[in-house]
Scaffold this active site. Structure first.
Site, PDB file in Angstrom:
ATOM      1  N   PRO A 127       0.826  -1.219   0.000  1.00  0.00           N
ATOM      2  CA  PRO A 127       0.000   0.000   0.000  1.00  0.00           C
ATOM      3  C   PRO A 127       0.850   1.254   0.000  1.00  0.00           C
ATOM      4  CG  PRO A 127      -0.961  -1.620   1.463  1.00  0.00           C
ATOM      5  CD  PRO A 127       0.354  -2.201   0.985  1.00  0.00           C
ATOM      6  N   CYS A 128       0.538   2.149  -0.927  1.00  0.00           N
ATOM      7  CA  CYS A 128       1.437   3.269  -1.186  1.00  0.00           C
ATOM      8  C   CYS A 128       1.062   4.536  -0.443  1.00  0.00           C
ATOM      9  CB  CYS A 128       1.476   3.565  -2.688  1.00  0.00           C
ATOM     10  SG  CYS A 128      -0.121   4.068  -3.375  1.00  0.00           S
ATOM     11  N   GLN A 129      -0.036   4.540   0.328  1.00  0.00           N
ATOM     12  CA  GLN A 129      -0.456   5.794   0.940  1.00  0.00           C
ATOM     13  C   GLN A 129       0.632   6.378   1.832  1.00  0.00           C
ATOM     14  OE1 GLN A 129      -2.252   3.096   0.663  1.00  0.00           O
ATOM     15  NE2 GLN A 129      -4.373   3.549   0.124  1.00  0.00           N
ATOM     16  N   PHE A 150       3.773   6.159   1.367  1.00  0.00           N
ATOM     17  CA  PHE A 150       4.883   6.642   0.554  1.00  0.00           C
ATOM     18  C   PHE A 150       4.486   7.821  -0.326  1.00  0.00           C
ATOM     19  CE2 PHE A 150       5.960   1.895   0.476  1.00  0.00           C
ATOM     20  CZ  PHE A 150       6.756   1.985   1.597  1.00  0.00           C
TER      21      PHE A 150
END
EC number: 2.1.1.37
Length: 429
Positions: free
Chosen positions: A79-81, A83
């Site tokens: 999950p990129c939130q 980053f």
């Protein structure tokens, strides 16, 4: 060729690998609606919403009946939130550590190659320490890790979308990054017979695909959100090779629904020219003013939202604007009192026909203000957003319109995933 697809979401990366000849044995994502979309489009995969932090990779491998080294690729996008540079980034976000159990799968399955996809914010996370730790973990397992940043528009996707890929093959073998098939640039749409096929014979580098290339064959009229699952007919044959590629063998158009709006928002959209941001609204209003057609459209045009569904303050503002217009008070200054309330006008953006779309985001589930159709005073539809992401028209998104936009915005563009899959396939074959 077999894959393990972790943090799979709705399946954009998995679809790209499927197009390149891979098939998923196992897919995992903690979001049940996204996994339901994955399962509908990848029915042969074993799908799980179990927490990747608590599952046992060895048990999963044994349940699948594969030995270490028999899976070709373990892939995924943690999950990129945490980053992301879109919005507030937190270095202490717990999601930033989910790559650790990902490498537990790599260690257990010992695939021929691994692949991680993420946002560019990963590069500077904790001063680069997160990326360095990922590379170190891969190399400790015997994989030669490389890091590249790719823009999807250079791989046949009609959208600017920069993403980071970390990848490598077993036994220290290097994998070449995919060579661009398209070049960043601006052009008009090209008719079908004049445009070489994507991923087939033709020039090695083609112009970047545009919004026109992507959606000019789709109907102007759209469905309301609650009808997002209802099929429609295509109004005409495909105009470009990309449109033909997206349609495939589809005989009907699905998910062509868009968000509705009150008259205030409709007037904001009507003021925007292709490529305009909301900051241009006041200038456009001063140049052209409001004609009777625009006023009539605002007062009851197709696609308008029922004021009864809205918040009290929105209903009151809408009613006040209607009274002003009925009274003939259409000076730019008076109308702008409504259109630029609290600076909301600044968030709007109309797409350009002859350029790639800007980055499709999950926030479209709540607000599509910066995705205004280039030629019609409405927001883009779910299917149009899917086209910008290179999801084929046969790809189905069950659930509500909200979930559809969220899943599409979070996804890896399938054609970008396919480009990575093709280069990995060459290296490990």
């Amino acid at each position: 060729m077999k894959t393990i697809d972790l943090f799979c979401g709705a399946g954009g990366l998995g679809e790209g690998f499927r197009q390149a000849g891979f098939s998923a044995l196992y897919a995992n994502d903690h979001e049940t609606p996204a996994l339901a979309t994955y399962k509908e489009n990848h029915p042969d995969a074993v799908c799980s919403t179990d927490s990747i932090e608590t599952v046992d990779p060895k048990k999963i491998r044994e349940d699948l009946g594969v030995a270490p080294g028999q899976v070709d690729v373990v892939m995924g996008g943690p999950p990129c939130q945490g980053f992301s540079t879109y919005g507030q980034r937190r270095d202490d976000d717990a999601r930033n550590q989910l790559y650790v159990p990902y490498f537990g799968f790599v260690e257990e399955f010992r695939p021929k190659a691994f692949l991680i996809e993420n946002v560019v914010g990963l590069l500077s996370m904790s001063g680069g320490a997160v990326l360095a730790d990922m590379v170190a973990r891969a190399e400790a397992l015997g994989y030669a890790a490389d890091v590249v940043t790719l823009d999807a528009c250079e791989y046949g996707v009609p959208q600017h979308r920069r993403r980071v890929f970390i990848f490598g093959a077993a036994d220290g073998q290097r994998i070449d990054p995919p060579q661009p098939s398209h070049v960043n640039g601006k052009r008009s749409g090209v008719v079908l017979n004049d445009q070489p096929s994507l991923f087939f014979d033709g020039p090695s580098i083609q112009p970047a695909l545009t919004v026109r290339d992507a959606i000019s064959d789709l109907p102007d009229e759209v469905l309301v959100p609650r009808d997002t699952q209802k099929p429609m007919e295509y109004p005409e044959p495909p105009k470009t090779e990309y449109q033909r590629l997206m349609r495939g063998n589809s005989t009907e158009l699905t998910h062509h629904s868009a968000k509705r709006m009150l008259g205030i928002r409709r007037l904001r959209l009507a003021m925007l020219h292709p490529g305009d941001y909301g900051t241009k609204i006041e200038e456009r209003l001063a140049d052209g003013g409001l004609n009777d057609e625009l006023i009539d459209l605002m007062m009851g045009g197709a696609g308008m939202r029922d004021a009864a569904e809205c918040r009290t303050q929105d209903r009151e503002k809408e009613a006040a604007l209607r009274e002003v217009l009925k009274g003939g008070h259409t000076t730019p200054a008076k109308v702008m009192e409504f259109l630029d309330s609290q600076g909301f006008a600044n968030k709007y953006r109309r797409l350009r026909w002859d350029a790639p779309s800007h980055t499709v985001v999950a926030h479209m589930a709540r607000d599509c203000s910066d995705f205004v159709h280039p030629g019609i005073d409405r927001f883009v539809s779910v299917r149009e957003a899917a086209r910008f992401q290179s999801f084929p028209d046969t790809y189905r998104f069950p659930g509500s319109q909200f979930r559809q936009f969220r899943q599409i915005g979070n996804a890896v563009p399938p054609l970008l995933g396919r480009a990575m899959a093709e280069t990995i396939k060459v290296a490990i074959s």
